[in-house]
Design a protein around this motif. Structure first.
Motif, PDB file in Angstrom:
ATOM      1  N   ALA A   3      53.680  70.233  58.991  1.00  0.00           N
ATOM      2  CA  ALA A   3      52.286  69.795  59.039  1.00  0.00           C
ATOM      3  C   ALA A   3      51.566  70.145  57.743  1.00  0.00           C
ATOM      4  CB  ALA A   3      51.574  70.419  60.226  1.00  0.00           C
ATOM      5  N   LEU A   4      51.847  71.334  57.197  1.00  0.00           N
ATOM      6  CA  LEU A   4      51.239  71.749  55.940  1.00  0.00           C
ATOM      7  C   LEU A   4      51.681  70.827  54.807  1.00  0.00           C
ATOM      8  CD1 LEU A   4      49.525  73.749  54.350  1.00  0.00           C
ATOM      9  CD2 LEU A   4      51.551  75.195  54.136  1.00  0.00           C
ATOM     10  N   ARG A   5      52.964  70.540  54.770  1.00  0.00           N
ATOM     11  CA  ARG A   5      53.514  69.651  53.739  1.00  0.00           C
ATOM     12  C   ARG A   5      52.905  68.252  53.857  1.00  0.00           C
ATOM     13  NH1 ARG A   5      59.149  69.156  54.757  1.00  0.00           N
ATOM     14  NH2 ARG A   5      59.020  71.399  54.784  1.00  0.00           N
ATOM     15  N   ASP A   6      52.792  67.752  55.082  1.00  0.00           N
ATOM     16  CA  ASP A   6      52.194  66.437  55.303  1.00  0.00           C
ATOM     17  C   ASP A   6      50.728  66.419  54.872  1.00  0.00           C
ATOM     18  OD1 ASP A   6      54.568  65.417  56.275  1.00  0.00           O
ATOM     19  OD2 ASP A   6      53.977  65.534  58.383  1.00  0.00           O
ATOM     20  N   GLY A   7      50.015  67.507  55.154  1.00  0.00           N
ATOM     21  CA  GLY A   7      48.608  67.606  54.761  1.00  0.00           C
ATOM     22  C   GLY A   7      48.435  67.594  53.259  1.00  0.00           C
ATOM     23  N   ILE A   8      49.287  68.330  52.562  1.00  0.00           N
ATOM     24  CA  ILE A   8      49.233  68.369  51.097  1.00  0.00           C
ATOM     25  C   ILE A   8      49.570  66.989  50.526  1.00  0.00           C
ATOM     26  CG2 ILE A   8      50.345  69.323  49.037  1.00  0.00           C
ATOM     27  CD1 ILE A   8      50.579  71.982  50.648  1.00  0.00           C
ATOM     28  N   MET A   9      50.557  66.342  51.110  1.00  0.00           N
ATOM     29  CA  MET A   9      50.942  65.006  50.655  1.00  0.00           C
ATOM     30  C   MET A   9      49.792  64.012  50.871  1.00  0.00           C
ATOM     31  SD  MET A   9      54.536  63.729  50.693  1.00  0.00           S
ATOM     32  CE  MET A   9      55.138  62.181  50.156  1.00  0.00           C
ATOM     33  N   LEU A  10      49.153  64.092  52.036  1.00  0.00           N
ATOM     34  CA  LEU A  10      48.026  63.208  52.313  1.00  0.00           C
ATOM     35  C   LEU A  10      46.903  63.440  51.302  1.00  0.00           C
ATOM     36  CD1 LEU A  10      46.772  61.076  54.234  1.00  0.00           C
ATOM     37  CD2 LEU A  10      45.747  62.988  55.464  1.00  0.00           C
ATOM     38  N   GLU A  11      46.628  64.684  50.968  1.00  0.00           N
ATOM     39  CA  GLU A  11      45.598  64.990  49.975  1.00  0.00           C
ATOM     40  C   GLU A  11      45.937  64.363  48.631  1.00  0.00           C
ATOM     41  OE1 GLU A  11      45.069  69.235  49.838  1.00  0.00           O
ATOM     42  OE2 GLU A  11      44.172  69.307  51.842  1.00  0.00           O
ATOM     43  N   GLN A  12      47.176  64.496  48.191  1.00  0.00           N
ATOM     44  CA  GLN A  12      47.595  63.907  46.916  1.00  0.00           C
ATOM     45  C   GLN A  12      47.482  62.381  46.949  1.00  0.00           C
ATOM     46  OE1 GLN A  12      51.546  65.521  46.591  1.00  0.00           O
ATOM     47  NE2 GLN A  12      50.840  67.423  45.656  1.00  0.00           N
ATOM     48  N   GLU A  13      47.912  61.800  48.048  1.00  0.00           N
ATOM     49  CA  GLU A  13      47.864  60.341  48.174  1.00  0.00           C
ATOM     50  C   GLU A  13      46.416  59.849  48.245  1.00  0.00           C
ATOM     51  OE1 GLU A  13      52.139  59.829  50.467  1.00  0.00           O
ATOM     52  OE2 GLU A  13      50.306  60.021  51.645  1.00  0.00           O
ATOM     53  N   LEU A  14      45.548  60.610  48.888  1.00  0.00           N
ATOM     54  CA  LEU A  14      44.150  60.224  48.961  1.00  0.00           C
ATOM     55  C   LEU A  14      43.495  60.295  47.584  1.00  0.00           C
ATOM     56  CD1 LEU A  14      41.718  59.318  50.596  1.00  0.00           C
ATOM     57  CD2 LEU A  14      41.276  61.727  51.127  1.00  0.00           C
ATOM     58  N   ARG A  15      43.804  61.335  46.824  1.00  0.00           N
ATOM     59  CA  ARG A  15      43.277  61.430  45.449  1.00  0.00           C
ATOM     60  C   ARG A  15      43.661  60.180  44.653  1.00  0.00           C
ATOM     61  NH1 ARG A  15      41.476  66.602  44.119  1.00  0.00           N
ATOM     62  NH2 ARG A  15      42.314  68.249  45.437  1.00  0.00           N
ATOM     63  N   ALA A  16      44.913  59.787  44.748  1.00  0.00           N
ATOM     64  CA  ALA A  16      45.383  58.599  44.024  1.00  0.00           C
ATOM     65  C   ALA A  16      44.719  57.334  44.557  1.00  0.00           C
ATOM     66  CB  ALA A  16      46.907  58.495  44.126  1.00  0.00           C
ATOM     67  N   ALA A  17      44.575  57.234  45.865  1.00  0.00           N
ATOM     68  CA  ALA A  17      43.971  56.042  46.475  1.00  0.00           C
ATOM     69  C   ALA A  17      42.517  55.867  46.029  1.00  0.00           C
ATOM     70  CB  ALA A  17      44.059  56.123  47.996  1.00  0.00           C
TER      71      ALA A  17
END
Length: 108
Positions: A3-17
């Motif tokens: 869940a932590l890894r998924d959250g960090i990934m979502l944050e990175q993807e949101l920054r890019a989006a």
């Protein structure tokens, strides 16, 4: 850990989006029922992720607020919506829900 890894990934993807303008406006009609007339549109921010599909604003909005991206996200979506609306009849209005973080922003 997952869940932590998924959250960090979502944050990175949101920054890019947000940076790439991938969060787009969608338009919900606003109708005066007593006149049965379209009076405008509410701007809704929508994110279609190429791998995850549609990501709900209920998921990405709190993350954007936490990361300090909400103002940039809002301005980008609003700018695009205003460009789109330039081609609409002039008597139609646009409305947008904003984060409480915007209330102190003199630019808005």
């Amino acid at each position: 850990e997952t869940a932590l890894r998924d959250g960090i990934m979502l944050e990175q993807e949101l920054r890019a989006a947000v940076a790439n303008g991938e969060i787009e406006p969608h338009y919900q009609p606003v109708v005066r029922l007593d006149e049965q007339r379209l009076v405008g549109f509410e701007i809704l921010a929508r994110w279609y992720h190429p791998q995850r599909g549609d990501i709900s604003p209920a998921i990405f909005t709190p993350v954007a607020e936490k990361l300090g991206l909400i103002k940039d996200l809002t301005y980008r979506v609003l700018h695009r919506a205003c460009r789109d609306a330039m081609h609409w009849p002039s008597d139609l209005s646009l409305s947008l829900n904003i984060s409480p973080l915007h209330l102190s922003d003199p630019y808005l």
